[in-house]
Design a protein around this motif. Structure first.
Motif, PDB file in Angstrom:
ATOM      1  N   VAL A 133       0.795  -1.230   0.000  1.00 21.73           N
ATOM      2  CA  VAL A 133       0.000   0.000   0.000  1.00 21.73           C
ATOM      3  C   VAL A 133       0.827   1.281   0.000  1.00 21.73           C
ATOM      4  O   VAL A 133       0.508   2.213  -0.753  1.00 21.73           O
ATOM      5  CB  VAL A 133      -0.999  -0.008   1.177  1.00 21.73           C
ATOM      6  CG1 VAL A 133      -1.739   1.325   1.274  1.00 21.73           C
ATOM      7  CG2 VAL A 133      -1.995  -1.147   1.007  1.00 21.73           C
ATOM      8  N   PRO A 134       1.867   1.432   0.831  1.00 20.16           N
ATOM      9  CA  PRO A 134       2.593   2.722   0.838  1.00 20.16           C
ATOM     10  C   PRO A 134       3.090   3.148  -0.536  1.00 20.16           C
ATOM     11  O   PRO A 134       2.930   4.314  -0.926  1.00 20.16           O
ATOM     12  CB  PRO A 134       3.751   2.450   1.807  1.00 20.16           C
ATOM     13  CG  PRO A 134       3.219   1.419   2.741  1.00 20.16           C
ATOM     14  CD  PRO A 134       2.377   0.519   1.879  1.00 20.16           C
ATOM     15  N   PHE A 180      -0.376   6.980  -6.580  1.00 17.24           N
ATOM     16  CA  PHE A 180      -1.685   7.592  -6.760  1.00 17.24           C
ATOM     17  C   PHE A 180      -1.720   9.055  -6.333  1.00 17.24           C
ATOM     18  O   PHE A 180      -2.342   9.889  -6.996  1.00 17.24           O
ATOM     19  CB  PHE A 180      -2.737   6.827  -5.965  1.00 17.24           C
ATOM     20  CG  PHE A 180      -3.044   5.447  -6.503  1.00 17.24           C
ATOM     21  CD1 PHE A 180      -2.530   5.013  -7.715  1.00 17.24           C
ATOM     22  CD2 PHE A 180      -3.856   4.585  -5.793  1.00 17.24           C
ATOM     23  CE1 PHE A 180      -2.813   3.756  -8.210  1.00 17.24           C
ATOM     24  CE2 PHE A 180      -4.154   3.323  -6.277  1.00 17.24           C
ATOM     25  CZ  PHE A 180      -3.628   2.900  -7.487  1.00 17.24           C
ATOM     26  N   TRP A 181      -1.089   9.382  -5.206  1.00 12.80           N
ATOM     27  CA  TRP A 181      -1.279  10.682  -4.573  1.00 12.80           C
ATOM     28  C   TRP A 181      -0.082  11.626  -4.664  1.00 12.80           C
ATOM     29  O   TRP A 181      -0.259  12.842  -4.707  1.00 12.80           O
ATOM     30  CB  TRP A 181      -1.619  10.488  -3.083  1.00 12.80           C
ATOM     31  CG  TRP A 181      -2.983   9.900  -2.846  1.00 12.80           C
ATOM     32  CD1 TRP A 181      -3.971   9.729  -3.767  1.00 12.80           C
ATOM     33  CD2 TRP A 181      -3.499   9.403  -1.616  1.00 12.80           C
ATOM     34  NE1 TRP A 181      -5.079   9.157  -3.188  1.00 12.80           N
ATOM     35  CE2 TRP A 181      -4.825   8.950  -1.863  1.00 12.80           C
ATOM     36  CE3 TRP A 181      -2.994   9.287  -0.332  1.00 12.80           C
ATOM     37  CZ2 TRP A 181      -5.638   8.402  -0.881  1.00 12.80           C
ATOM     38  CZ3 TRP A 181      -3.790   8.737   0.659  1.00 12.80           C
ATOM     39  CH2 TRP A 181      -5.096   8.300   0.387  1.00 12.80           C
ATOM     40  N   THR A 236       0.619  -1.500 -10.223  1.00 12.18           N
ATOM     41  CA  THR A 236       0.812  -0.654  -9.045  1.00 12.18           C
ATOM     42  C   THR A 236       1.874  -1.208  -8.113  1.00 12.18           C
ATOM     43  O   THR A 236       2.213  -0.577  -7.125  1.00 12.18           O
ATOM     44  CB  THR A 236      -0.507  -0.510  -8.268  1.00 12.18           C
ATOM     45  OG1 THR A 236      -0.967  -1.823  -7.890  1.00 12.18           O
ATOM     46  CG2 THR A 236      -1.576   0.167  -9.111  1.00 12.18           C
ATOM     47  N   TYR A 237       2.368  -2.397  -8.411  1.00 12.42           N
ATOM     48  CA  TYR A 237       3.434  -2.991  -7.605  1.00 12.42           C
ATOM     49  C   TYR A 237       4.245  -3.933  -8.491  1.00 12.42           C
ATOM     50  O   TYR A 237       3.844  -4.259  -9.619  1.00 12.42           O
ATOM     51  CB  TYR A 237       2.874  -3.723  -6.383  1.00 12.42           C
ATOM     52  CG  TYR A 237       1.981  -4.906  -6.701  1.00 12.42           C
ATOM     53  CD1 TYR A 237       2.501  -6.186  -6.851  1.00 12.42           C
ATOM     54  CD2 TYR A 237       0.599  -4.749  -6.822  1.00 12.42           C
ATOM     55  CE1 TYR A 237       1.687  -7.280  -7.128  1.00 12.42           C
ATOM     56  CE2 TYR A 237      -0.227  -5.831  -7.097  1.00 12.42           C
ATOM     57  CZ  TYR A 237       0.323  -7.089  -7.245  1.00 12.42           C
ATOM     58  OH  TYR A 237      -0.493  -8.163  -7.532  1.00 12.42           O
ATOM     59  N   CYS A 238       5.373  -4.387  -7.978  1.00 11.78           N
ATOM     60  CA  CYS A 238       6.259  -5.256  -8.752  1.00 11.78           C
ATOM     61  C   CYS A 238       5.751  -6.688  -8.680  1.00 11.78           C
ATOM     62  O   CYS A 238       6.021  -7.404  -7.710  1.00 11.78           O
ATOM     63  CB  CYS A 238       7.686  -5.152  -8.220  1.00 11.78           C
ATOM     64  SG  CYS A 238       8.533  -3.666  -8.752  1.00 11.78           S
ATOM     65  N   GLU A 239       5.045  -7.077  -9.712  1.00  9.74           N
ATOM     66  CA  GLU A 239       4.527  -8.441  -9.828  1.00  9.74           C
ATOM     67  C   GLU A 239       5.377  -9.185 -10.847  1.00  9.74           C
ATOM     68  O   GLU A 239       5.853  -8.600 -11.826  1.00  9.74           O
ATOM     69  CB  GLU A 239       3.056  -8.380 -10.259  1.00  9.74           C
ATOM     70  CG  GLU A 239       2.301  -9.679 -10.084  1.00  9.74           C
ATOM     71  CD  GLU A 239       2.318 -10.497 -11.364  1.00  9.74           C
ATOM     72  OE1 GLU A 239       2.048 -11.713 -11.279  1.00  9.74           O
ATOM     73  OE2 GLU A 239       2.591  -9.924 -12.433  1.00  9.74           O
ATOM     74  N   HIS A 240       5.593 -10.473 -10.623  1.00 10.98           N
ATOM     75  CA  HIS A 240       6.538 -11.248 -11.422  1.00 10.98           C
ATOM     76  C   HIS A 240       6.282 -11.138 -12.913  1.00 10.98           C
ATOM     77  O   HIS A 240       7.154 -10.731 -13.697  1.00 10.98           O
ATOM     78  CB  HIS A 240       6.498 -12.722 -10.974  1.00 10.98           C
ATOM     79  CG  HIS A 240       7.385 -13.608 -11.774  1.00 10.98           C
ATOM     80  ND1 HIS A 240       6.898 -14.606 -12.591  1.00 10.98           N
ATOM     81  CD2 HIS A 240       8.734 -13.638 -11.923  1.00 10.98           C
ATOM     82  CE1 HIS A 240       7.905 -15.227 -13.187  1.00 10.98           C
ATOM     83  NE2 HIS A 240       9.031 -14.673 -12.803  1.00 10.98           N
ATOM     84  N   MET A 241       5.089 -11.497 -13.363  1.00 10.77           N
ATOM     85  CA  MET A 241       4.811 -11.509 -14.795  1.00 10.77           C
ATOM     86  C   MET A 241       4.750 -10.104 -15.375  1.00 10.77           C
ATOM     87  O   MET A 241       5.082  -9.899 -16.549  1.00 10.77           O
ATOM     88  CB  MET A 241       3.506 -12.262 -15.073  1.00 10.77           C
ATOM     89  CG  MET A 241       3.625 -13.761 -14.964  1.00 10.77           C
ATOM     90  SD  MET A 241       4.967 -14.431 -15.979  1.00 10.77           S
ATOM     91  CE  MET A 241       4.492 -13.847 -17.607  1.00 10.77           C
TER      92      MET A 241
END
Length: 314
Positions: free
Chosen positions: A80-81, A87-88, A180-185
């Motif tokens: 979330v952070p 986003f903000w 929005t985050y580091c996802e593998h794929m």
């Protein structure tokens, strides 16, 4: 960072797009995400405090619940952070190595949560199917060993994913991550090289953790239901079933969101990217948000302790 023929050689910094197509309303989307995060922190922290302070809750089921609460806090905090920074506060950039570290954290905590759910299912299986052997089987040492095992399993299995990215993939078509985050794929798809091994190991790791856990949990509850329905007294059947309700609720919502996120991710152009990314975020945020409510409402010992704490303050 070296750019040649439209490709980028190992970018040192990556940039999150956020939710493609919804950039204009991302600041509003962040509000419910923040509310869910705050409630997850407060609810799971309260669970940890109650379980630690109440000696009668120092049993395997509640110890595993405490592990689940701690994992939920860690999982949502690793996500979330940075998301709210995108986003903000217009902070979409992240160092490549930091991105890999965030990926390791998120996928590890996902795996730990799945492992804890399996441990809780096995605890209920022994408690209902072999009640006289429960205390001799689920000793303190076994609980510790299970806790270490469910933590080390995903932590170790995720490491090759990072190494395969770091060592094999050198050329990238862009440094923009549609997430929005580091996802593998999401990161692997940026590479211009052959990523078959990366995809294969990602699927293998997902099955080794989530897929295998899902099968074992399902088999455990099939055996539990068979045992419960053969109990002679209706009151005994209801009591046994009621002890399983919170875990069943958490099991279904965790794996339902996981499967929805998994299949939308692999549906390619059939599912709009913003829907997939929203589902991916909800998959990580909803379980930490809901788990304290499920156990707080459905578990009498915890519910009574919360009521006692609130009344003592009055």
């Amino acid at each position: 960072m070296l750019v040649t023929n439209g490709t980028i050689f190992m970018p040192s910094v990556l940039t999150f797009i956020g939710i493609p197509g919804l950039e204009n309303i991302q600041s509003w989307i962040g509000i419910p995400f923040l509310v869910m995060y705050i409630i997850a922190l407060m609810g799971n922290s309260l669970l940890l405090i109650i379980i630690k302070s109440e000696p009668s809750l120092h049993e395997p089921m509640y110890i595993f619940l405490a592990m689940l609460g701690a994992t939920d806090i860690a999982l949502s905090t690793s996500l979330v952070p940075k998301m709210l920074g995108i986003f903000w506060f217009h902070l979409p950039e992240i160092y490549f190595d930091v991105c890999l570290f965030q990926m390791w954290l998120i996928h590890t905590f996902q795996g730990i949560e799945s492992g804890v759910l399996l441990a809780m299912a096995l605890d209920r299986y022994i408690a209902i199917c072999y009640p006289l052997k429960h205390t001799t089987i689920f000793t303190q040492q076994l609980v510790i060993n299970i806790g270490v095992g469910v933590t080390l399993r995903p932590a170790i299995l995720v490491i090759p994913c990072l190494l395969l990215i770091k060592c094999r993939l050198k050329l990238y078509r862009t440094k923009l991550i549609s997430h929005t985050y580091c996802e593998h794929m999401a990161l692997v798809k940026l590479a211009t090289e052959d990523v078959y091994i990366n995809k294969f190991y990602g699927l293998l790791g997902a099955f080794t953790v989530g897929g295998l856990d899902f099968i074992l949990i399902t088999l455990s509850y099939i055996r539990i239901f068979i045992t419960v329905f053969h109990l002679p007294q209706k009151k005994a059947r209801l009591k046994a079933f009621n002890t399983c309700i919170p875990h069943i609720c958490i099991f279904f919502q965790f794996y339902l969101l996981a499967f929805i996120s998994f299949f939308t991710h692999r549906s390619g152009s059939y599912i709009p990217s913003h829907i997939h990314i929203m589902l991916s975020n909800l998959y990580l945020l909803v379980p930490p948000f809901l788990n304290p409510f499920v156990y707080g409402v459905k578990t009498k010992h915890i519910r009574d302790k919360v009521v006692k704490m609130l009344c003592s303050k009055d």
